[in-house]
Motif scaffolding. Sequence first.
Motif: not given
Length: 459
Positions: A88, A90-91, A97, A102, A104, A364
């Motif tokens: 998860t 950070t955006k 942001a 995030d 996704t 990621h």
Amino acid sequence: MVKICCIGAGYVGGPTMAVIALKCPSIEVAVVDISVSRINAWNSDQLPIYEPGLDGVVKECRGRNLFFSTDVEKNVSEADIVFVSVNTPTKTQGLGAGKAADLTYWESAARMIADVSKSNKIVVEKSTVPILSNPEFLAEGTAISDLLSPDRVLIGGRETPEGQAAIKSLKDVYAQWVPEDRILTTNLWSAELSKLAANAFLAQRISSVNAMSALCEATGADVTQVSFAVGKDTRIGPKFLNASVGFGGSCFQKDILNLVYICECNGLPEVAEYWKQVIKINDYQKNRFVNRVVSSMFNTVSNKKIAILGFAFKKDTGDTRETPAIDVCKGLLGDKARLSIYDPQVTDDQIQRDLTMKKFDWDHPLHLQPTSPTTVKQVTVVWDAYEATKDAHGLCFLTEWDEFKTLDYKRIYDNMQKPAFVFDGRNVVNVDKLREIGFIVYSIGKPLDAWLKDMPAVA
Ligand code: UDX
Ligand code: UDX
Ligand code: ADP
């Protein structure tokens, strides 16, 4: 037979499932991941993460009731309980942001579960997002013992009959080795906020002692004496009061940023500001360290070799996520230093990736992380502390590995340029002994020697 499937074979999913498999022989546990290399590593002798005790647990259970696979959908569809332990990050753009998580990867996992499910399933989330919430409290480096005898296990669920039944099923799993009174059940928001609050409180203690370390240096106090005295108050307690070059790791900063974001979304800017300060002091501490190095060494480190001992975010792990070493190294490189880095568990590739990666890119899935197109030329990574320090002008300790306590410092001193500087960001060395050998020593929060007093760092 109950079947558990965990999506995400990372630092949390891997060790947690290994311990569940160890303690619950009647449960079959599958750990799945979209990263082929990570699953291959879990199935090999060289596990993808270093964690004391983990090898033994995996060896005992793998192939018995613990399996690692890339076949995500098949294993999810067959499971009774699905844990989600995916990234998860950070955006980096859009709403929230730099703060919000995030979701996704989380959403794609959730949709996949819904698509492939033909029977009822209990979905448990281990990643930090607002299903059952079962936040993880393990710390890296002590993951196995934290999992074997946790302070508490927290399970949050809906206050509906289905929610309560799901809580009970998961409680039955943990109850196989965790005493009942340590299994806490709450509503969903309490579970999520407890996790964020626990990490924020821990990080806040470190920022508090780090803030004191600056004042100790300015006044002549010794931060280890101060934190010892403070920690003797049973209301405060002695743990998590070690001054350092800054906290790192995948949780503290990210969870505080999440907390800040949730406060702002709920119209609580004062509360958000309060927690932001914990991160600001952490950044200040890292900057302060770099400034101290540069100002002590005649205000220039340009083209000087500086040895970096320790790169991981703490000892007993090879994990470098958010390690303070990244910011310190970048700061020194910004002043044109040449760095020779040694860490017993971190590879050359990883260090190069960390030093070239953008903020927040680390979180990621492995195969989606950018492979660094360039390497930093002024950086060499070596596999020996003596090699790293040879001909160096200065030496920085950025991780508190035990082996650094027993190095031959006379030998290191003899092979360094003079004056030979030591900057201890983790209070690992015996300052008096090193000064006797001839080093000029800076240790966070300790009284400065005459040299450093004459060269005050500007923060
Ligand atoms: C943390 C929490 O401890 C754990 O409960 C949660 O589940 C995940 O986040 P972790 O990040 O693995 O665990 O390590 P932790 O031991 O908490 O250390 C975090 C950082 O703080 C490290 O960089 C460590 O060196 C630093 N630290 C810790 C200090 O600088 N001083 C201290 O006194 C303690
Ligand atoms: C404090 C210190 O505890 C003591 O060690 C020092 O010598 C003097 O200052 P005191 O001010 O007498 O002692 O009381 P204390 O019990 O610390 O409470 C201070 C305030 O904090 C009170 O208003 C109390 O109601 C409040 N408090 C305390 C909370 O709001 N929540 C708590 O969890 C604890
Ligand atoms: P943590 O410290 O929370 O365990 P990691 O980054 O170590 O975080 O692990 C998260 C894992 O989740 C990664 O190995 C990543 O490849 C995996 N992952 C992310 N998205 C998915 C997905 N949709 N399906 C399966 N695995 C996923």
